[in-house]
Design an enzyme around this catalytic site. Structure first.
Site, PDB file in Angstrom:
ATOM      1  CG  ASP A 109       0.748  44.154 -16.173  1.00  0.00           C
ATOM      2  OD1 ASP A 109       1.254  45.348 -15.971  1.00  0.00           O
ATOM      3  OD2 ASP A 109      -0.889  44.394 -16.828  1.00  0.00           O
ATOM      4  CG  ASP A 166       2.892  50.124 -20.757  1.00  0.00           C
ATOM      5  OD1 ASP A 166       3.359  50.293 -21.615  1.00  0.00           O
ATOM      6  OD2 ASP A 166       2.639  50.007 -20.267  1.00  0.00           O
TER       7      ASP A 166
HETATM    8  N1  GLY Z   1       0.958  50.136 -17.555  1.00  0.00           N
HETATM    9  C1  GLY Z   1       0.174  50.198 -18.247  1.00  0.00           C
HETATM   10  C2  GLY Z   1      -0.615  51.367 -17.869  1.00  0.00           C
HETATM   11  O1  GLY Z   1       0.430  52.152 -17.459  1.00  0.00           O
HETATM   12  O2  GLY Z   1      -1.694  52.603 -18.203  1.00  0.00           O
END
Ligand code: GLY
Length: 384
Positions: A109, A166
């Protein structure tokens, strides 16, 4: 002849009215964003970042360890871009500088955390004092790359090398850093990750699994599953949106037509599955809706999709496909900017959008505002 002229005039008038309505939507939301962001900022302490709202309606914040810290500064940067307001630049700058790169949790992230904040800061100001944070963020992200698997690691788990869809979003930090600092390896890592993900995350119809778990030593796939979706073989709405956005963005940097084809295929799959107002339910396969049970929407997935489709439309210009992509994105933005989804001035502790879903299966952030919904909503408006 007269008829033809009247038809063309009517068409031009229609186009003009439509353009004006998008123009006025952009101005209206931009104005609202300024007052909402000022409100939100006034409620935050030096070490606090917005996250969502609690069930009692109070503001839920996080510390620097949470994956969403980059979105609020990024939202303020987009509000600055949309309106030119000095207060937005000041708030954006202040909240960007609250992010100390060394304090960030070690996971994928870091791409969101650094690019949405420092990346936008640099993009809009070209102030070189933002560059060291970007460089350090990319360095930390690239250290998560495993050549045997061909991906950067998403979550740190005791067992297996986890890659979630993601993670495609974090490649933007690598691609930008490759160009900014002349580090070719970052581009190679990003392309390798995108290629491996295209091969292993996607089903034949171009819907995507949430997570693929690899054996780090051999690169072999151990399992494909979901964590945030309804079922392993279902279509978690935000995951599909991350994929669409990720491949569109990778085409922007590389001009590799396989990424363009991937993004176009994903959009072609998703568009007919959207409900009338264009805002997906949190998982396309949750049977709750058919069973007459509560089935939350995910405004964040709609905002991510809209932003991606506006960019994608630019790559298939002058085609029926481009018109469809733009039409769908505009429909989504009109819905998001309607009273059903948009908070009123002074409401929601400064959030813009209601009705997003964080983690439905664990009952976390269900039907709530979320920072990334606001971020991609404003980004989409800048792309109109
Ligand atoms: N990357 C975490 C979400 O999309 O909830």
């Amino acid at each position: 002849m007269k008829r033809l002229i009247i038809s063309i005039a009517a068409l031009l008038l229609f186009v003009q009215l439509n353009a004006e309505s998008m123009h006025s939507l952009k101005r209206r939301v931009g104005k609202l964003a300024v007052s909402q962001i000022e409100l939100m900022d006034s409620e935050l302490g030096q070490a606090q970042f917005p996250r969502s709202l609690h069930d009692d309606g109070s503001l839920q914040t996080s510390d620097i360890k949470y994956w969403c810290v980059g979105f609020f500064p990024g939202t303020a940067w987009y509000a600055y871009e949309l309106t030119g307001k000095k207060s937005m630049r000041r708030i954006a700058q202040k909240n960007t500088l609250k992010i100390d790169i060394e304090q960030l949790t070690d996971n994928h992230d870091i791409g969101f955390e650094v690019w949405c904040s420092y990346g936008n800061a640099w993009r809009l100001t070209e102030d070189e004092s933002y560059l060291p944070a970007i460089r350090r963020g990319a360095e930390r992200l690239s250290a998560r790359f495993c050549p045997t698997v061909g991906c950067t690691r998403s979550w740190n788990r005791d067992k297996g090398f986890w890659v979630i869809i993601d993670n495609m979003m974090n490649l933007e930090l690598l691609e930008m850093s490759s160009r900014l600092f002349g580090i070719e390896d970052y581009d190679k890592i990003a392309r390798t990750h995108a290629n491996t993900t295209a091969r292993n995350h996607f089903r034949e119809d171009l819907s995507t699994f949430h997570a693929v778990i690899y054996d780090e030593a051999t690169g072999k796939i151990e399992k494909k599953q979901t964590v945030q979706g309804y079922a392993d073989d279902s279509m978690w709405a935000r995951g599909q949106a991350w994929g669409l956005y990720g491949y569109t963005m990778m085409y922007r940097f590389t001009r590799d037509t396989s990424y363009l084809a991937q993004a176009r295929g994903i959009a072609k799959l998703l568009i007919p599955m959207l409900p009338e107002d264009g805002i997906p339910y949190w998982d396309y396969n949750d049977p709750a809706k058919e069973n007459g049970e509560f089935c939350p929407r995910d405004a964040s997935a709609a905002a991510i999709m809209a932003s991606a489709m506006l960019e994608l439309a630019g790559y298939v210009e002058n085609s029926e496909e481009a018109r469809m992509l733009r039409h769908t994105a505009e429909k989504q933005l009109l819905s998001l900017a309607s009273p059903e989804y948009l908070c009123k001035k002074g409401e929601c502790h400064g959030f813009l959008l209601k009705h997003s879903t964080g983690h439905r299966m664990r009952g976390i952030e269900v039907d709530k505002p979320l920072t990334y919904a606001d971020y991609y909503f404003l980004e989409a408006l800048t792309r109109l």
